[in-house]
Design an enzyme around this catalytic site. Structure first.
Site, mmCIF file in Angstrom:
data_model
loop_
_atom_site.group_PDB
_atom_site.id
_atom_site.type_symbol
_atom_site.label_atom_id
_atom_site.label_comp_id
_atom_site.label_asym_id
_atom_site.label_seq_id
_atom_site.Cartn_x
_atom_site.Cartn_y
_atom_site.Cartn_z
ATOM 1 N N GLY A 186 0.825 -1.210 0.000
ATOM 2 C CA GLY A 186 0.000 0.000 0.000
ATOM 3 C C GLY A 186 0.856 1.254 0.000
ATOM 4 O O GLY A 186 0.615 2.177 0.788
ATOM 5 N N ALA A 187 1.835 1.293 -0.889
ATOM 6 C CA ALA A 187 2.783 2.430 -0.903
ATOM 7 C C ALA A 187 2.403 3.466 -1.948
ATOM 8 O O ALA A 187 3.225 4.300 -2.313
ATOM 9 C CB ALA A 187 4.197 1.905 -1.143
ATOM 10 N N SER B 2 -4.259 -0.625 14.262
ATOM 11 C CA SER B 2 -4.964 0.633 14.549
ATOM 12 C C SER B 2 -5.548 0.583 15.948
ATOM 13 O O SER B 2 -5.924 -0.489 16.444
ATOM 14 C CB SER B 2 -6.099 0.815 13.539
ATOM 15 N N TYR C 184 -13.815 -3.515 10.516
ATOM 16 C CA TYR C 184 -12.504 -2.859 10.419
ATOM 17 C C TYR C 184 -11.712 -3.097 11.718
ATOM 18 O O TYR C 184 -10.539 -3.501 11.681
ATOM 19 C CB TYR C 184 -12.687 -1.356 10.174
ATOM 20 N N THR D 150 0.066 5.738 -1.614
ATOM 21 C CA THR D 150 -0.456 6.964 -1.003
ATOM 22 C C THR D 150 -0.329 6.864 0.519
ATOM 23 O O THR D 150 0.075 5.817 1.052
ATOM 24 C CB THR D 150 -1.938 7.192 -1.425
ATOM 25 N N GLY D 151 -0.651 7.956 1.191
ATOM 26 C CA GLY D 151 -0.776 7.935 2.654
ATOM 27 C C GLY D 151 0.483 7.513 3.392
ATOM 28 O O GLY D 151 1.610 7.873 3.022
ATOM 29 N N ILE D 152 0.288 6.737 4.433
ATOM 30 C CA ILE D 152 1.372 6.321 5.324
ATOM 31 C C ILE D 152 2.407 5.480 4.574
ATOM 32 O O ILE D 152 3.612 5.643 4.745
ATOM 33 C CB ILE D 152 0.768 5.538 6.514
ATOM 34 N N GLY D 153 1.922 4.584 3.727
ATOM 35 C CA GLY D 153 2.834 3.682 3.013
ATOM 36 C C GLY D 153 3.741 4.424 2.054
ATOM 37 O O GLY D 153 4.935 4.114 1.934
HETATM 38 N N1 LIG Z 1 -5.264 7.080 8.509
HETATM 39 C C1 LIG Z 1 -5.452 6.765 9.767
HETATM 40 O O1 LIG Z 1 -5.913 7.578 10.577
HETATM 41 C C2 LIG Z 1 -5.120 5.385 10.251
HETATM 42 C C3 LIG Z 1 -5.306 5.111 11.626
HETATM 43 C C4 LIG Z 1 -4.988 3.847 12.094
HETATM 44 C C5 LIG Z 1 -4.512 2.882 11.225
HETATM 45 N N2 LIG Z 1 -4.361 3.159 9.908
HETATM 46 C C6 LIG Z 1 -3.852 2.107 9.021
HETATM 47 O O2 LIG Z 1 -2.782 2.610 8.274
HETATM 48 C C7 LIG Z 1 -2.622 1.829 7.076
HETATM 49 C C8 LIG Z 1 -2.401 2.776 5.899
HETATM 50 O O3 LIG Z 1 -3.591 3.498 5.698
HETATM 51 P P1 LIG Z 1 -3.618 5.024 5.231
HETATM 52 O O4 LIG Z 1 -4.238 5.793 6.325
HETATM 53 O O5 LIG Z 1 -2.338 5.442 4.682
HETATM 54 O O6 LIG Z 1 -4.741 4.905 4.092
HETATM 55 P P2 LIG Z 1 -4.729 5.183 2.521
HETATM 56 O O7 LIG Z 1 -4.209 6.540 2.245
HETATM 57 O O8 LIG Z 1 -6.086 4.840 2.074
HETATM 58 O O9 LIG Z 1 -3.671 4.106 1.985
HETATM 59 C C9 LIG Z 1 -3.994 2.750 1.999
HETATM 60 C C10 LIG Z 1 -3.107 2.008 1.040
HETATM 61 O O10 LIG Z 1 -3.549 0.641 1.009
HETATM 62 C C11 LIG Z 1 -3.727 0.277 -0.350
HETATM 63 N N3 LIG Z 1 -4.688 -0.807 -0.537
HETATM 64 C C12 LIG Z 1 -6.013 -0.803 -0.272
HETATM 65 N N4 LIG Z 1 -6.558 -1.964 -0.672
HETATM 66 C C13 LIG Z 1 -5.563 -2.706 -1.208
HETATM 67 C C14 LIG Z 1 -5.487 -3.971 -1.832
HETATM 68 N N5 LIG Z 1 -6.579 -4.719 -2.030
HETATM 69 N N6 LIG Z 1 -4.286 -4.421 -2.242
HETATM 70 C C15 LIG Z 1 -3.184 -3.662 -2.108
HETATM 71 N N7 LIG Z 1 -3.182 -2.445 -1.559
HETATM 72 C C16 LIG Z 1 -4.363 -1.971 -1.125
HETATM 73 C C17 LIG Z 1 -4.173 1.550 -1.036
HETATM 74 O O11 LIG Z 1 -4.023 1.413 -2.444
HETATM 75 P P3 LIG Z 1 -4.800 2.384 -3.478
HETATM 76 O O12 LIG Z 1 -4.047 3.665 -3.439
HETATM 77 O O13 LIG Z 1 -4.686 1.672 -4.784
HETATM 78 O O14 LIG Z 1 -6.197 2.502 -2.994
HETATM 79 C C18 LIG Z 1 -3.212 2.537 -0.394
HETATM 80 O O15 LIG Z 1 -1.956 2.445 -1.016
HETATM 81 C C19 LIG Z 1 -3.873 0.975 6.974
HETATM 82 O O16 LIG Z 1 -3.559 -0.343 7.356
HETATM 83 C C20 LIG Z 1 -4.828 1.599 7.985
HETATM 84 O O17 LIG Z 1 -5.721 0.654 8.507
HETATM 85 C C21 LIG Z 1 -4.647 4.398 9.394
#
Ligand SMILES: NC(=O)c1ccc[n+]([C@@H]2O[C@H](COP(=O)([O-])OP(=O)(O)OC[C@H]3O[C@@H](n4cnc5c(N)ncnc54)[C@H](OP(=O)(O)O)[C@@H]3O)[C@@H](O)[C@H]2O)c1
Length: 301
Positions: free
Chosen positions: A28-29, A158, A186, A31-34
């Site tokens: 998941g690199a 999370s 979730y 966008t976002g955290i990744g």
């Molecule tokens: N944001 C928060 O406040 C928060 C809080 C606690 C935990 N987290 C955790 O942090 C992690 C990163 O999330 P984020 O906040 O950075 O969210 P994000 O911006 O939505 O990024 C999520 C990443 O996961 C990828 N992804 C989703 N479904 C996938 C699949 N089927 N196969 C491969 N990749 C997939 C997305 O790809 P696409 O770009 O193609 O959609 C994106 O690269 C997640 O595990 C989330 O549960 C986030």
């Protein structure tokens, strides 16, 4: 006093760390955290495999990193759709064919959905992507990670794990017998990240591979993209209270590279420090049951 905390960025927590010649997979690199974690790991010298489902989106993200100064040869994109076990197998097969050591796996990808959807294998989507896909990926790469020790496997969980209880859920992970509740599903999947890490850490004891789970904090990312419009509108006022991806990636990167986190295993961290985990953390019975059920569903030995 703790060296790093909620205000720290991924760059700050990895300052002085030299990852030259080391490789890492970040799921998941795109966008976002990744994406930020991939950028910073590459900045520290690692060869980073950006494991992404959408190659166009990931490619555009990589181009932006390069335009910002990232070294192109340290950022490699490979296709991984965690919603398909076949895609997880194909990704792992191709990666292993490279014969490159793999001292870091950052299981970061995730999604949050309020309506019930299914993976191509028929699993409830959040269970399938957030937990099961990563479970299979980790297991398929495990021998390579072991042979690359010292190595780490970090899973982005999370604080939403606290919404979960998981006792009935292990018998009904696909929500076929209960009314669907997306928040709960979730939270369940994020609790599974933690319990998976606990069992993994135990299985890897003495191998030189450590496993940790982290909560990144509330981060401004695309995670809520699938939420209904009213919910997205309601969360707009919360945006100033959320942290940037630069800060959101701090704890995942810290767990992945800091000397402190190499000394222990099975940790759960937030704000670059040990955090209060769910009451089921360390429950060997539940952790073993989750492992066995996941192994059965992904058909690994
Ligand atoms: N944001 C928060 O406040 C928060 C809080 C606690 C935990 N987290 C955790 O942090 C992690 C990163 O999330 P984020 O906040 O950075 O969210 P994000 O911006 O939505 O990024 C999520 C990443 O996961 C990828 N992804 C989703 N479904 C996938 C699949 N089927 N196969 C491969 N990749 C997939 C997305 O790809 P696409 O770009 O193609 O959609 C994106 O690269 C997640 O595990 C989330 O549960 C986030």
């Amino acid at each position: 006093m703790a060296k790093f905390g909620a205000q720290s960025t991924a760059e700050q927590v990895s300052e002085g760390v030299d990852l030259s010649g080391r490789s890492a997979v970040v799921t998941g690199a795109s966008t976002g955290i990744g994406l930020e974690a991939a950028r910073v790991l590459a900045l520290r010298g690692a060869h980073v495999v950006m494991a992404c489902r959408n190659l166009d989106k990931a490619g555009a993200a990589r181009e932006r990193l390069i335009a910002g100064g990232a070294a192109p040869d340290r950022l490699e994109i490979r296709r991984l759709d965690l919603a398909s076990l076949e895609s997880v197998r194909a990704f792992s097969r191709d990666l292993l064919a490279d014969n490159r050591p793999l001292p870091l796996l950052l299981n970061n990808a995730g999604l949050f959905q309020l309506s019930r959807q299914e993976t191509s294998d028929g699993f409830e989507m959040q269970f399938g992507v957030n937990h099961l896909g990563h479970f299979l990926l980790t297991n398929l790469l495990l021998e390579r990670i072991r042979s690359s020790a010292p190595a780490r496997i970090v899973s982005v969980s999370s604080g939403a794990m606290h919404f979960a209880s998981l006792t009935a859920e292990l018998d009904d992970p696909n929500w076929e017998k209960r009314r669907y509740r997306g928040w709960r599903a979730y939270g369940d999947s994020k609790l599974m990240n933690l319990l998976f890490t606990g069992e993994l850490a135990r299985r890897l004891e003495g191998s030189g591979v450590v496993a940790h789970a982290v909560h990144p904090g509330g981060v401004r990312t695309e995670l809520g993209r699938d939420a209904p419009l009213p919910m997205r509108l309601l969360t707009i006022p919360l945006a100033p209270f959320l942290r940037s991806p630069a800060r959101g990636a701090a704890t995942p990167v810290w767990a992945s590279v800091s000397p402190e986190c190499a000394k222990t295993t099975g940790g759960y961290f937030a704000d670059c420090a040990p955090a209060r985990a769910h009451a089921l953390a360390g429950n060997r019975d539940v952790e073993a049951r989750l492992w066995a059920r996941s192994a059965e569903l992904t058909r690994i030995a």
